[in-house]
Design an enzyme around this catalytic site. Structure first.
Site, PDB file in Angstrom:
ATOM      1  N   ARG A 214       0.883  -1.163   0.000  1.00 17.49           N
ATOM      2  CA  ARG A 214       0.000   0.000   0.000  1.00 17.49           C
ATOM      3  C   ARG A 214       0.922   1.215   0.000  1.00 17.49           C
ATOM      4  NH1 ARG A 214      -1.041   4.654   3.647  1.00 17.49           N
ATOM      5  NH2 ARG A 214      -3.228   5.227   3.444  1.00 17.49           N
ATOM      6  N   ASP A 216       1.617   4.795   0.696  1.00 18.84           N
ATOM      7  CA  ASP A 216       1.108   5.932   1.465  1.00 18.84           C
ATOM      8  C   ASP A 216       1.341   7.228   0.696  1.00 18.84           C
ATOM      9  OD1 ASP A 216       0.093   7.089   3.984  1.00 18.84           O
ATOM     10  OD2 ASP A 216       2.098   7.946   4.149  1.00 18.84           O
ATOM     11  N   LYS A 219      -0.607  10.587  -3.851  1.00 21.38           N
ATOM     12  CA  LYS A 219      -0.672  11.769  -4.721  1.00 21.38           C
ATOM     13  C   LYS A 219       0.361  12.826  -4.340  1.00 21.38           C
ATOM     14  CE  LYS A 219      -4.212  14.729  -2.610  1.00 21.38           C
ATOM     15  NZ  LYS A 219      -5.625  15.147  -2.639  1.00 21.38           N
ATOM     16  N   GLU A 240      -2.548   5.140  -2.022  1.00 21.30           N
ATOM     17  CA  GLU A 240      -3.491   5.998  -1.316  1.00 21.30           C
ATOM     18  C   GLU A 240      -3.560   7.327  -2.058  1.00 21.30           C
ATOM     19  OE1 GLU A 240      -4.169   8.695   2.640  1.00 21.30           O
ATOM     20  OE2 GLU A 240      -2.210   8.392   1.736  1.00 21.30           O
ATOM     21  N   ARG A 359      -8.990   4.872  15.954  1.00 18.69           N
ATOM     22  CA  ARG A 359      -7.887   3.912  16.079  1.00 18.69           C
ATOM     23  C   ARG A 359      -7.896   3.205  17.436  1.00 18.69           C
ATOM     24  NH1 ARG A 359      -3.157   7.865  13.467  1.00 18.69           N
ATOM     25  NH2 ARG A 359      -4.193   8.142  11.458  1.00 18.69           N
TER      26      ARG A 359
HETATM   27  C1  ABC Z   1      -1.298  14.077  13.368  1.00 19.95           C
HETATM   28  C2  ABC Z   1      -2.161  13.780  14.585  1.00 19.95           C
HETATM   29  C3  ABC Z   1      -3.564  14.275  14.368  1.00 19.95           C
HETATM   30  C4  ABC Z   1      -3.513  15.745  14.022  1.00 19.95           C
HETATM   31  C5  ABC Z   1      -2.635  15.960  12.797  1.00 19.95           C
HETATM   32  C6  ABC Z   1      -2.500  17.417  12.472  1.00 19.95           C
HETATM   33  O1  ABC Z   1      -1.348  15.424  13.043  1.00 19.95           O
HETATM   34  O2  ABC Z   1      -2.184  12.371  14.802  1.00 19.95           O
HETATM   35  O3  ABC Z   1      -4.317  14.046  15.547  1.00 19.95           O
HETATM   36  O4  ABC Z   1      -4.836  16.169  13.742  1.00 19.95           O
HETATM   37  C7  ABC Z   1       0.145  10.419   9.830  1.00 19.95           C
HETATM   38  C8  ABC Z   1      -0.553   9.934  11.091  1.00 19.95           C
HETATM   39  C9  ABC Z   1      -1.508  10.993  11.626  1.00 19.95           C
HETATM   40  C10 ABC Z   1      -0.781  12.322  11.787  1.00 19.95           C
HETATM   41  C11 ABC Z   1      -0.177  12.710  10.435  1.00 19.95           C
HETATM   42  C12 ABC Z   1       0.556  14.038  10.454  1.00 19.95           C
HETATM   43  O5  ABC Z   1       0.737  11.696  10.027  1.00 19.95           O
HETATM   44  O6  ABC Z   1      -1.280   8.768  10.790  1.00 19.95           O
HETATM   45  O7  ABC Z   1      -2.019  10.558  12.868  1.00 19.95           O
HETATM   46  O8  ABC Z   1      -1.724  13.304  12.238  1.00 19.95           O
HETATM   47  O9  ABC Z   1       1.571  14.023  11.393  1.00 19.95           O
HETATM   48  C13 ABC Z   1      -1.662   9.413   4.844  1.00 19.95           C
HETATM   49  C14 ABC Z   1      -1.833   8.346   5.927  1.00 19.95           C
HETATM   50  C15 ABC Z   1      -1.939   9.015   7.278  1.00 19.95           C
HETATM   51  C16 ABC Z   1      -0.603   9.677   7.604  1.00 19.95           C
HETATM   52  C17 ABC Z   1      -0.060  10.446   6.483  1.00 19.95           C
HETATM   53  C18 ABC Z   1       1.112  11.284   6.717  1.00 19.95           C
HETATM   54  C19 ABC Z   1      -0.554  10.294   5.187  1.00 19.95           C
HETATM   55  O10 ABC Z   1      -2.905   7.526   5.621  1.00 19.95           O
HETATM   56  O11 ABC Z   1      -2.294   8.140   8.313  1.00 19.95           O
HETATM   57  O12 ABC Z   1      -0.810  10.531   8.780  1.00 19.95           O
HETATM   58  O13 ABC Z   1       2.220  10.394   6.749  1.00 19.95           O
HETATM   59  C20 ABC Z   1      -4.175  14.015   3.189  1.00 19.95           C
HETATM   60  C21 ABC Z   1      -3.162  13.248   2.359  1.00 19.95           C
HETATM   61  C22 ABC Z   1      -3.131  11.772   2.704  1.00 19.95           C
HETATM   62  C23 ABC Z   1      -2.964  11.558   4.220  1.00 19.95           C
HETATM   63  C24 ABC Z   1      -4.101  12.329   4.920  1.00 19.95           C
HETATM   64  C25 ABC Z   1      -4.005  12.208   6.421  1.00 19.95           C
HETATM   65  O14 ABC Z   1      -4.048  13.711   4.561  1.00 19.95           O
HETATM   66  O15 ABC Z   1      -3.429  13.431   0.989  1.00 19.95           O
HETATM   67  O16 ABC Z   1      -2.049  11.149   2.040  1.00 19.95           O
HETATM   68  N1  ABC Z   1      -2.948  10.135   4.596  1.00 19.95           N
HETATM   69  C26 ABC Z   1      -8.753  15.980   1.430  1.00 19.95           C
HETATM   70  C27 ABC Z   1      -7.519  15.952   0.557  1.00 19.95           C
HETATM   71  C28 ABC Z   1      -6.632  14.790   0.911  1.00 19.95           C
HETATM   72  C29 ABC Z   1      -6.309  14.817   2.397  1.00 19.95           C
HETATM   73  C30 ABC Z   1      -7.645  14.754   3.160  1.00 19.95           C
HETATM   74  C31 ABC Z   1      -7.445  14.727   4.682  1.00 19.95           C
HETATM   75  O17 ABC Z   1      -8.423  15.891   2.795  1.00 19.95           O
HETATM   76  O18 ABC Z   1      -7.890  15.848  -0.795  1.00 19.95           O
HETATM   77  O19 ABC Z   1      -5.414  14.884   0.175  1.00 19.95           O
HETATM   78  O20 ABC Z   1      -5.495  13.681   2.744  1.00 19.95           O
HETATM   79  O21 ABC Z   1      -6.768  15.847   5.092  1.00 19.95           O
HETATM   80  C32 ABC Z   1     -13.480  14.181   0.116  1.00 19.95           C
HETATM   81  C33 ABC Z   1     -12.649  14.820  -0.955  1.00 19.95           C
HETATM   82  C34 ABC Z   1     -11.192  14.592  -0.634  1.00 19.95           C
HETATM   83  C35 ABC Z   1     -10.921  15.199   0.732  1.00 19.95           C
HETATM   84  C36 ABC Z   1     -11.850  14.579   1.768  1.00 19.95           C
HETATM   85  C37 ABC Z   1     -11.631  15.114   3.167  1.00 19.95           C
HETATM   86  O22 ABC Z   1     -13.192  14.768   1.387  1.00 19.95           O
HETATM   87  O23 ABC Z   1     -12.946  14.248  -2.186  1.00 19.95           O
HETATM   88  O24 ABC Z   1     -10.369  15.154  -1.609  1.00 19.95           O
HETATM   89  O25 ABC Z   1      -9.577  14.904   1.070  1.00 19.95           O
HETATM   90  O26 ABC Z   1     -14.815  14.337  -0.167  1.00 19.95           O
END
Ligand code: ABC
Ligand code: CA
Length: 497
Positions: A214, A216, A219, A240, A359
Site C-alpha cells: 500500500r 502511502d 498523490k 493511497e 484507532r
Molecule cells: C497528526 C495527529 C492528528 C492531528 C494531525 C495534524 O497530526 O495524529 O491528531 O490532527 C500520519 C498519522 C496521523 C498524523 C499525520 C501528520 O501523520 O497517521 O495521525 O496526524 O503528522 C496518509 C496516511 C496518514 C498519515 C499520512 C502522513 C498520510 O494515511 O495516516 O498521517 O504520513 C491528506 C493526504 C493523505 C494523508 C491524509 C491524512 O491527509 O493526501 O495522504 N494520509 C482531502 C484531501 C486529501 C487529504 C484529506 C485529509 O483531505 O484531498 O489529500 O489527505 O486531510 C473528500 C474529498 C477529498 C478530501 C476529503 C476530506 O473529502 O474528495 O479530496 O480529502 O470528499
C-alpha cells in the site's frame, strides 16, 4: 503476488499497535499493554507483529485472506506535539524495522504463518516525508543528523512550503504536517534518492516475501517516481490517492504508475448513499458511481472498496442504522474491486470522529462473533464461491461480468452481475410496508430463486419479474443477493451441493 492474484482476495486493514495485545504465545517486546488503551493519549497500546498471529483464526473465521499492516519501518521515537508514533506513519528510516513492533525474525514469523494459511501480506510503505522536531532549522545538516533519518543531506529534501491541496504541484513537493510537527518532503526527483529507494524496495520485498504494497501519500509523489518504484517492487501495489475525482485517481492506474488505488471516489458515493436517513441520497447516483468505477479505471477489479480507514470517521459513527450499514457492506463486497475492511468495522466500532478516535484497540470487543462479523463472513463466502465455481449466466461469470443496473427507484437499486442479481436500498430500519419490483431479472418466469443472505426462497413472476416486500422479514430495507436454487446448490450456500 500480481494484481491478477489479488483480485479474488479481500483485505483486512489493521494498525499493528491496536489490533491484538501481546499474549503468552506472543510476548511483549518493548511495549507493555496499558490498563486501558485510550486513543486520545496517542501512545502505544502494545500490539506487535507476533500478537497478530494469535488472531489469525479470528480473521479466517471471517473469510479474510489478506492483511494490510501499518508501516513496519523505523519511526521517530520521541514525544511530539501530537504525542507518539504508535500508528507507524512517522517513518524516518525505511532501511530499519520499527523495534516497537518486533524484530526481523518476528516479522518473518508473522509472514510465514500467514503464508501457511494461504493468506497474503500487504505492507504500508511511507516514503514521502520525514518528521522533524527541529522546526526552525529543519534542513540544516546538524538538524538532519539529530533527526536520525536515512536522508542526511539537505539536497534530499524539497524546500519548505506547506501543502496547498488545490494545487497538484504543491501536493507533490510541499510539506505535510504543520509548524508543530513538520514532515519534511523527500526529494523524490533526486537521482540518488530514486536509486536508493528502488534498490531498497526490491530487497525488502524479496527478503520478507511481501505479497503487496500500500503506497502511502500516493498523490504526494510524482507519478513518474511511482512507475520506477513499483516496477522495482515487482508485486501488487495499491496507492493511497486520497481524492474524490474519478479521473484523477484513475490516472495513477491507467498511466501504469501503480497497479491500483484505494477507491476514494466510490467510498464517497457509498457513504452518500447509505449514511443518512431519511432518504436524502438517490440510488440512481449510486448506479452512476458504479458506472464510473467501470469506465474510469482500466482495471476496476483491483480497486480497493472500503467504508472506512484510519484517517476517516468510522462508517458507523455516521451511519448508526445497522440495516443501512448492511446495504453499504454488500456494496463494499460485491461491487467491482477488492473489498477492504478496516479493523473494527466487524465489531461496529463507532468512536468519536476521525484520527485519533478511529484507532481504538480491538481487544475490548473480545473479538466477538457478532452480527456484523457474521455478515462479513457471509459476504466473503458468497464472493469466494462465486469466483471459485466460475458459475455463469449468459456466458458471463461473476468476476468477468460488470454490475449492470436492471431496476432503480430513488430508494432501491438492483444489479445483475453474472449468475446473481443483488439489490440495495437506503430505506433503513424499521420495516415499512413498501415493495420493490424488478420488471425483468433476466431469468425466465417461474424460476426458483434463493436469497444467498437469508436463504429465503423466491420465484420469478411473468417475464422474469421479481417483487421484494421489505415488510416480510420485519427488519426494514434488507439487501438481497439472488441466485437460482440450482446455482445456490452448486455454490454450497443455502443447501448442500
Ligand atoms: C497528526 C495527529 C492528528 C492531528 C494531525 C495534524 O497530526 O495524529 O491528531 O490532527 C500520519 C498519522 C496521523 C498524523 C499525520 C501528520 O501523520 O497517521 O495521525 O496526524 O503528522 C496518509 C496516511 C496518514 C498519515 C499520512 C502522513 C498520510 O494515511 O495516516 O498521517 O504520513 C491528506 C493526504 C493523505 C494523508 C491524509 C491524512 O491527509 O493526501 O495522504 N494520509 C482531502 C484531501 C486529501 C487529504 C484529506 C485529509 O483531505 O484531498 O489529500 O489527505 O486531510 C473528500 C474529498 C477529498 C478530501 C476529503 C476530506 O473529502 O474528495 O479530496 O480529502 O470528499
Ligand atoms: Ca512529496
Amino acid at each position: 503476488a500480481t494484481a491478477d492474484d489479488w483480485k479474488s482476495r479481500n483485505i483486512y486493514q489493521l494498525l499493528t499497535d491496536r489490533f491484538a495485545p501481546p499474549s503468552d504465545t506472543a510476548p511483549a517486546r518493548t511495549n507493555p499493554v496499558p490498563e486501558t488503551c485510550d486513543p486520545v493519549a496517542q501512545t502505544w497500546c502494545g500490539g506487535t507483529w507476533l500478537s497478530i498471529i494469535d488472531k489469525l483464526d479470528y480473521l479466517q473465521g471471517m473469510g479474510v485472506d489478506a492483511i494490510w499492516i501499518s508501516p513496519v519501518h523505523q519511526n521517530i521515537d520521541v514525544h511530539t506535539p501530537y504525542n507518539y508514533a504508535y500508528h507507524g506513519y512517522w517513518v524516518n528510516d525505511v532501511t530499519k524495522l520499527n523495534p516497537r513492533f518486533g524484530s526481523e525474525q518476528d516479522l518473518q514469523t508473522l509472514i510465514s504463518e500467514l503464508h501457511k494459511r494461504d493468506m497474503y501480506i500487504m505492507v504500508d510503505i511511507a516514503i514521502n516525508s520525514i518528521p522533524t522536531l527541529n522546526q526552525n532549522d529543519a534542513l540544516s545538516s546538524e538538524s538532519l543528523a539529530a533527526d536520525n533519518s536515512m536522508w542526511t543531506d539537505p539536497a534530499y529534501f524539497h524546500k519548505q512550503c506547506w501543502i496547498d491541496y488545490s494545487n497538484q504541484t504543491s501536493c507533490e513537493i510541499c510539506w505535510f504536517g504543520d509548524a508543530n510537527l513538520p514532515l519534511m518532503d523527500v526529494n523524490t526527483e533526486h537521482p540518488y534518492v530514486i536509486s536508493t529507494l528502488n534498490t531498497w524496495i526490491k530487497d525488502f520485498v524479496t527478503k520478507y516475501n511481501i505479497d503487496g504494497l500500500r503506497l502511502d501519500a500516493g498523490k504526494h509523489i510524482p507519478p513518474e517516481f511511482w512507475s520506477g518504484f513499483t516496477q522495482s517492487a515487482g508485486v501488487f501495489t495499491i496507492g493511497e490517492v486520497y481524492d474524490g475525482s474519478w479521473n484523477f485517481t484513475a490516472s495513477y492506474q491507467n498511466g501504469g504508475h501503480m497497479d491500483s488505488v484505494l477507491g476514494f471516489p466510490m467510498n464517497g458515493a457509498i457513504s452518500k448513499a447509505f449514511s443518512i436517513k431519511p432518504k436524502n441520497s438517490n440510488m440512481t447516483d449510486l448506479g452512476v458511481a458504479v458506472g464510473q468505477q467501470l469506465s474510469s479505471y482500466n482495471n476496476p477489479r483491483v480497486i480497493g472498496n472500503f467504508l472506512e480507514n484510519h484517517d476517516m470517521t468510522r462508517f458507523r459513527n455516521v451511519t448508526a442504522d445497522p440495516i443501512l450499514a448492511y446495504n453499504a457492506m454488500v456494496a463494499q463486497f460485491l461491487f467491482e474491486g477488492i473489498p477492504v475492511t478496516y479493523y473494527g468495522q466487524e465489531q461496529d466500532l463507532a468512536n468519536g470522529h476521525d484520527d485519533p478516535y478511529n484507532r481504538a484497540a480491538l481487544w475490548p470487543t473480545n473479538y466477538e462473533n457478532g452480527t456484523t462479523y457474521q455478515r462479513i463472513a457471509r459476504l466473503n463466502l458468497i464472493r469466494k464461491q462465486l469466483i471459485t465455481t466460475g458459475l455463469q449466466f449468459n456466458g458471463k461469470s461473476y468476476m468477468d461480468d460488470n454490475s449492470t443496473a436492471i431496476g432503480v427507484t430513488p430508494t432501491d437499486i438492483a444489479f445483475r452481475k453474472g449468475p446473481i442479481v443483488y439489490t440495495l436500498n437506503n430505506r433503513g430500519s424499521p420495516s415499512e410496508t413498501e415493495a420493490f419490483g424488478i420488471l425483468a431479472t433476466g431469468w425466465p418466469s417461474q424460476t426458483a430463486l434463493v436469497d444467498l443472505l437469508s436463504c429465503h426462497q423466491f420465484i420469478t413472476g411473468s417475464g422474469g419479474s421479481l417483487s421484494i416486500s421489505y415488510a416480510q422479514d420485519g427488519y426494514g430495507g434488507l439487501p438481497y443477493i439472488f441466485a437460482t436454487a440450482s446455482d445456490a446448490k452448486t455454490l454450497g450456500i443455502c443447501g448442500k451441493p
